[in-house]
Design a protein around this motif. Sequence first.
Motif, PDB file in Angstrom:
ATOM      1  N   UNK A 174       0.996  -1.725  -0.393  1.00 27.72           N
ATOM      2  CA  UNK A 174       0.091   0.247  -0.034  1.00 27.72           C
ATOM      3  C   UNK A 174       0.471   1.523  -0.042  1.00 27.72           C
ATOM      4  N   UNK A 175       2.170   1.556   0.644  1.00 33.83           N
ATOM      5  CA  UNK A 175       2.756   2.361   0.952  1.00 33.83           C
ATOM      6  C   UNK A 175       3.519   2.586  -0.469  1.00 33.83           C
ATOM      7  N   UNK A 176       4.141   1.566  -1.027  1.00 35.95           N
ATOM      8  CA  UNK A 176       4.309   1.449  -1.706  1.00 35.95           C
ATOM      9  C   UNK A 176       3.738   2.423  -3.323  1.00 35.95           C
ATOM     10  N   UNK A 177       2.477   1.570  -3.213  1.00 32.90           N
ATOM     11  CA  UNK A 177       1.150   2.221  -4.411  1.00 32.90           C
ATOM     12  C   UNK A 177       1.398   3.725  -4.251  1.00 32.90           C
ATOM     13  N   UNK A 178       1.742   3.976  -2.861  1.00 30.18           N
ATOM     14  CA  UNK A 178       1.591   5.511  -2.772  1.00 30.18           C
ATOM     15  C   UNK A 178       2.418   6.165  -3.489  1.00 30.18           C
ATOM     16  N   UNK A 179       3.370   5.412  -3.539  1.00 27.60           N
ATOM     17  CA  UNK A 179       5.179   6.127  -3.157  1.00 27.60           C
ATOM     18  C   UNK A 179       4.851   6.658  -5.313  1.00 27.60           C
ATOM     19  N   UNK A 180       4.536   5.154  -5.801  1.00 24.85           N
ATOM     20  CA  UNK A 180       5.019   4.960  -7.172  1.00 24.85           C
ATOM     21  C   UNK A 180       3.479   5.654  -7.456  1.00 24.85           C
ATOM     22  N   UNK A 181       2.138   5.734  -6.517  1.00 27.30           N
ATOM     23  CA  UNK A 181       1.267   7.090  -7.892  1.00 27.30           C
ATOM     24  C   UNK A 181       2.143   7.874  -7.747  1.00 27.30           C
ATOM     25  N   UNK A 182       2.499   7.943  -6.566  1.00 27.71           N
ATOM     26  CA  UNK A 182       3.161   9.925  -6.392  1.00 27.71           C
ATOM     27  C   UNK A 182       3.973  10.380  -7.538  1.00 27.71           C
ATOM     28  N   UNK A 183       5.050   9.698  -7.904  1.00 23.85           N
ATOM     29  CA  UNK A 183       6.263   9.373  -8.992  1.00 23.85           C
ATOM     30  C   UNK A 183       5.395   9.254 -10.194  1.00 23.85           C
ATOM     31  N   UNK A 184       4.420   8.120 -10.500  1.00 27.58           N
ATOM     32  CA  UNK A 184       4.058   8.526 -11.692  1.00 27.58           C
ATOM     33  C   UNK A 184       2.892   9.813 -12.243  1.00 27.58           C
ATOM     34  N   UNK A 185       2.076   9.835 -11.190  1.00 30.74           N
ATOM     35  CA  UNK A 185       0.888  10.783 -11.638  1.00 30.74           C
ATOM     36  C   UNK A 185       1.761  12.615 -11.577  1.00 30.74           C
ATOM     37  N   UNK A 186       3.820  12.133 -10.825  1.00 31.05           N
ATOM     38  CA  UNK A 186       4.053  13.426 -10.172  1.00 31.05           C
ATOM     39  C   UNK A 186       4.740  13.129 -12.114  1.00 31.05           C
ATOM     40  N   UNK A 187       5.069  11.916 -13.097  1.00 35.32           N
ATOM     41  CA  UNK A 187       6.005  12.485 -14.446  1.00 35.32           C
ATOM     42  C   UNK A 187       4.545  12.566 -15.522  1.00 35.32           C
ATOM     43  N   UNK A 188       3.198  12.888 -14.834  1.00 31.44           N
ATOM     44  CA  UNK A 188       2.384  12.774 -15.487  1.00 31.44           C
ATOM     45  C   UNK A 188       2.386  14.629 -16.287  1.00 31.44           C
ATOM     46  N   UNK A 189       2.749  14.802 -15.132  1.00 33.33           N
ATOM     47  CA  UNK A 189       2.053  17.147 -14.944  1.00 33.33           C
ATOM     48  C   UNK A 189       2.274  17.642 -16.336  1.00 33.33           C
ATOM     49  N   UNK A 190       2.373  18.152 -16.609  1.00 37.91           N
ATOM     50  CA  UNK A 190       2.054  19.420 -17.281  1.00 37.91           C
ATOM     51  C   UNK A 190       3.382  19.466 -17.954  1.00 37.91           C
ATOM     52  N   UNK A 191       4.049  20.614 -17.197  1.00 40.57           N
ATOM     53  CA  UNK A 191       5.316  21.283 -17.603  1.00 40.57           C
ATOM     54  C   UNK A 191       6.469  19.864 -17.333  1.00 40.57           C
ATOM     55  N   UNK A 192       7.824  20.482 -17.673  1.00 44.51           N
ATOM     56  CA  UNK A 192       9.024  19.616 -17.648  1.00 44.51           C
ATOM     57  C   UNK A 192       9.320  20.338 -16.045  1.00 44.51           C
ATOM     58  N   UNK A 193       9.483  21.565 -15.978  1.00 43.42           N
ATOM     59  CA  UNK A 193       9.805  21.281 -14.737  1.00 43.42           C
ATOM     60  C   UNK A 193       8.863  21.029 -13.561  1.00 43.42           C
ATOM     61  N   UNK A 194       7.785  20.771 -14.082  1.00 41.28           N
ATOM     62  CA  UNK A 194       6.930  20.239 -12.724  1.00 41.28           C
ATOM     63  C   UNK A 194       7.363  18.348 -12.255  1.00 41.28           C
ATOM     64  N   UNK A 195       7.602  18.068 -13.512  1.00 42.20           N
ATOM     65  CA  UNK A 195       7.340  16.830 -13.318  1.00 42.20           C
ATOM     66  C   UNK A 195       8.767  16.074 -13.182  1.00 42.20           C
ATOM     67  N   UNK A 196       9.683  17.075 -13.360  1.00 45.10           N
ATOM     68  CA  UNK A 196      11.271  16.730 -12.834  1.00 45.10           C
ATOM     69  C   UNK A 196      11.453  17.153 -11.110  1.00 45.10           C
ATOM     70  N   UNK A 197      10.359  18.514 -11.287  1.00 50.19           N
ATOM     71  CA  UNK A 197      10.151  18.689  -9.630  1.00 50.19           C
ATOM     72  C   UNK A 197       9.944  17.728  -8.554  1.00 50.19           C
TER      73      UNK A 197
END
Length: 685
Positions: free
Chosen positions: A160-183
């Motif tokens: 569950x914890x790993x799913x949350x972390x992976x979801x946060x990482x994966x969802x962060x990579x789908x953000x609009x701007x490259x700067x937000x994605x990299x951050x």
Amino acid sequence: LLFLSETGGKDRRSGLILTIPLCLEQTSMDELSVTLDYLLSIPSEKCKARGFTVIVDGRKSQWNVVKTVVLMLQNVVPAEVSLVCVVKPDEFWDKKVTHFCFWKEKDRLGFEVILVSANKLTRYIEPCQLTEDFGGTLTYDHMDWLNKRLVFEKFTKESTSLLDELALINNGSDKGTQQERERSIDLNFLPSVDPETVLQTGHELLSELQQRRFNGSDGGVSWSPMDDELLAQPQVMKLLDSLREQYTRYQEVCRQRSKRTQLEEIQQKVMQVVNWLEGPGSEQLRTQWGIGDSIRASQALQQKHEEIESQHSEWFAVYVELNQQIAALLNAGDEEDLVELKALQQQLSDVCYRQASQLEFRQNLLQAALEFHSVAQDLSQQLDGLLGMLCVDVAPADGASIQQTLKLLEEKLKSVDLGLQGLREKGQSLLDQISNQASWAYGKDVTIENKENVDHIQGVMEDMQLRKQRCEDMVDVRRLKMLQMVQLFKCEEDAAQAVEWLSELLDALLKTHIRLGDDAQETKVLLEKHRKFVDVAQSTYDYGRQLLQATVVLCQSLRCTSRSSGDTLPRLNRVWKQFTVTSEERVHRLETAVAFHSTAEKILQECPEQPEAFDEMDQFDEIEAVGKSLLDRLTVPVVYPDGSEQYFGSPSDMASAAEHIREKMKLVSLKKQQLRQPEATTPES
């Protein structure tokens, strides 16, 4: 409390059986409440709706504890509990107290509470749903169940914890701007646990659940039908599916991040190479513009340039490595990266090739300068050698040595001419390269520096041209002088040859010109030949005199004294005087012989019928006197002015000539006697 559990058994309503074993030690109600909450959270809502049958094992506990536990069930799980079976000990509690208490509290509790002995539980629960502790046949290993729950809980928590972390990482990579994605990726890039380990644990757990056996059970006893709900096999499968999905996305994110990181590293390295080549590298080349003024100076500049090339080689090696990495990314890269990669590759290649071209141009320029100075030095040494040869006074022994020296001089002059031609070619090539330097010029104006280099090259060529011209002028003077010396030696040799010829003529005159002729005609012929012989000798003498006069003029022109003409002229004069004296003696003898033969022939040819022609006997006396005088001359040597003497021919030759004259004198004497006999006979008659 440690053994508080759901055994997996079911009551007659298919509700789960919850067993609460109590012990003699003091029981913590808080811990019991927490444990009950945990156990009640395990079944599904559907299972909870069927209610629970709670077995409170009070055989080893006090009544007050049992009562407290039963009352606590009202607060913890009043709606889910349908029946509470309190297993009483063999030594029963006070019936009044127990019966009164539970009966009194029945309506308030909301569930039925019965007191029952362990052997009487089968009245309410089937034996197959009871464990051996209560006389049943249900196999249950609490420690194995607990270990399995711990594995499940650990897997559930980690996944569950790993799913949350992976979801946060994966969802962060789908953000609009490259700067937000990299951050986002930078902050949550590494999960707290290893996804591979969690997945492996889940697969192992699922495998055991699917095989329906506990890890530690012996004999492989099967689980009850409620095992799937109690151990949540669907939850494990769902978590594994979610983990695999998120982990696959995570791997793609990592791959993209790795690619982006690699691309950024390549871009950073490319900029490092470009910045160094366009910065310090170009600055090093800007400071190196000279070509040196000698071989040593050019070699020093070449050594400095090799050091610069060595520094550039390290960056060029980085360029080669980067180019290979970029090529590999281009072959396996995404389309979105192709444009950026190609732009980086093109920028890197342009800068490196431009810098490499500048290094090569500089190296070629220095090599051309070294060759130019090398040719200039060789030419200077040739000019020095030629000048040294011209500065040494010529003192040859003969004309051959002069000719050899003159040939060597011409060869040196030709070598100098070829050297100067080579210097001009090298200089012009170097000037052409310098003129091309302005096409890139290391990013600076090199007009002033080029002017210094051009002035130096032109100055060297002009200096060599002037030195060559001076040497040529000196060679012309030396050539004229040496030709005059050759002529001088030739005149001296020819003059000496004239003396030799004249001596040979004198020797021939003395040894071969001895005949006086047998008659007047032959003697006249000999006299004519002798005169021609004298003309040859005169010409030889005159030729020798002219040659000696020429040597005097050449010596005056060369301002030197002849080594041979000093004794050649006296020798020539001496031989000529000897020849003259000998020739005069020869002429005198021939003329005397002509007179002798002419008179003798005239007498001998007179006819006897003309005696009146010999009236005078003086002619006989005269011819006798001439004959005797001629005989006397044949015996007398030729006396030269220096007092030396020479005879014509050998004594036998002179004796033969004298004998011929005597015979002719005898004939004349006999003729004289014949003429006198008639005169003697006439008086007698």
